[in-house]
Design a protein around this motif. Structure first.
Motif, mmCIF file in Angstrom:
data_model
loop_
_atom_site.group_PDB
_atom_site.id
_atom_site.type_symbol
_atom_site.label_atom_id
_atom_site.label_comp_id
_atom_site.label_asym_id
_atom_site.label_seq_id
_atom_site.Cartn_x
_atom_site.Cartn_y
_atom_site.Cartn_z
ATOM 1 N N LEU A 77 0.769 -1.117 -0.016
ATOM 2 C CA LEU A 77 0.059 0.136 0.030
ATOM 3 C C LEU A 77 0.846 1.383 -0.011
ATOM 4 O O LEU A 77 0.522 2.334 -0.805
ATOM 5 N N ILE A 78 2.014 1.160 0.740
ATOM 6 C CA ILE A 78 2.893 2.305 0.735
ATOM 7 C C ILE A 78 3.378 2.755 -0.549
ATOM 8 O O ILE A 78 3.415 3.782 -1.002
ATOM 9 N N LYS A 79 3.878 1.500 -1.179
ATOM 10 C CA LYS A 79 4.571 1.683 -2.403
ATOM 11 C C LYS A 79 3.520 2.160 -3.641
ATOM 12 O O LYS A 79 3.853 3.073 -4.442
ATOM 13 N N GLN A 80 2.351 1.606 -3.489
ATOM 14 C CA GLN A 80 1.264 2.069 -4.472
ATOM 15 C C GLN A 80 0.871 3.580 -4.363
ATOM 16 O O GLN A 80 0.631 4.273 -5.320
ATOM 17 N N TYR A 81 0.894 3.957 -2.977
ATOM 18 C CA TYR A 81 0.455 5.629 -2.752
ATOM 19 C C TYR A 81 1.598 6.171 -3.193
ATOM 20 O O TYR A 81 1.500 7.380 -3.965
ATOM 21 N N GLN A 82 3.091 5.634 -2.989
ATOM 22 C CA GLN A 82 4.077 6.697 -3.401
ATOM 23 C C GLN A 82 3.998 6.872 -4.956
ATOM 24 O O GLN A 82 4.293 7.957 -5.426
ATOM 25 N N GLY A 84 1.752 6.519 -6.996
ATOM 26 C CA GLY A 84 0.339 7.296 -7.508
ATOM 27 C C GLY A 84 0.807 8.851 -7.178
ATOM 28 O O GLY A 84 0.433 9.584 -7.947
ATOM 29 N N GLN A 85 1.183 9.104 -6.006
ATOM 30 C CA GLN A 85 1.675 10.520 -5.664
ATOM 31 C C GLN A 85 2.475 10.999 -6.636
ATOM 32 O O GLN A 85 2.695 12.109 -7.008
ATOM 33 N N TYR A 88 1.121 11.711 -9.966
ATOM 34 C CA TYR A 88 0.014 13.062 -9.752
ATOM 35 C C TYR A 88 1.079 14.369 -9.745
ATOM 36 O O TYR A 88 0.706 15.234 -10.600
ATOM 37 N N CYS A 111 1.789 13.438 4.416
ATOM 38 C CA CYS A 111 1.652 12.023 3.979
ATOM 39 C C CYS A 111 2.979 11.383 4.344
ATOM 40 O O CYS A 111 2.918 9.872 4.727
ATOM 41 N N ILE A 115 3.458 7.930 6.362
ATOM 42 C CA ILE A 115 4.112 6.651 5.659
ATOM 43 C C ILE A 115 5.184 6.335 6.770
ATOM 44 O O ILE A 115 5.416 5.074 7.104
#
Length: 123
Positions: A77-82, A84-85, A88, A111, A115
């Motif tokens: 989840l952390i990797k996916q968020y990073q 995606g961020q 963006y 964020c 994390i």
């Protein structure tokens, strides 16, 4: 009998977020809210206590606790968020004013704190 319910739980102290089992008292006037009563490590202990508490229910899966969440899931989840961020930021950066850039950087730093807290939980 068990059921899944959405309850707004009020009066939760910070230390309770570390425990997987809570006892809450359902509000008589607003059936969709409850007041925090206590937190426990095991459901068995909570069951022994709950019999003496009027309108009390056990919350077995405290969504705030990382108990039982596999390390790999949190890391994913952390990797996916990073990722995606980063995408963006790259997409929006050419169109941003200085103020918007500063606000985005502030949000990103907040964020990053979250994390880092998650990473500390899975060490």
């Amino acid at each position: 009998m068990e059921t899944e319910a959405n309850l707004m739980i009020k009066g939760v102290p910070a230390y309770a977020l570390e425990h997987p089992v809570w006892i809450v008292r359902v509000d008589e006037l607003h059936q969709d809210s409850a007041w925090y009563f206590g937190c426990y490590e095991t459901e068995e202990y909570a069951k022994a206590i709950i019999t003496d508490i009027h309108r009390a229910v056990i919350v077995k899966r405290n969504p705030s606790a990382a108990v039982g969440v596999p390390r790999e899931s949190i890391e994913k989840l952390i990797k996916q968020y990073q990722d995606g961020q980063k995408k963006y930021e790259e997409a929006i950066e050419p169109f941003m004013t200085e103020k918007q850039t500063a606000e985005l950087n502030r949000s990103i730093s907040m964020c990053d704190v979250i994390i880092n807290d998650l990473k500390d939980l899975i060490k």
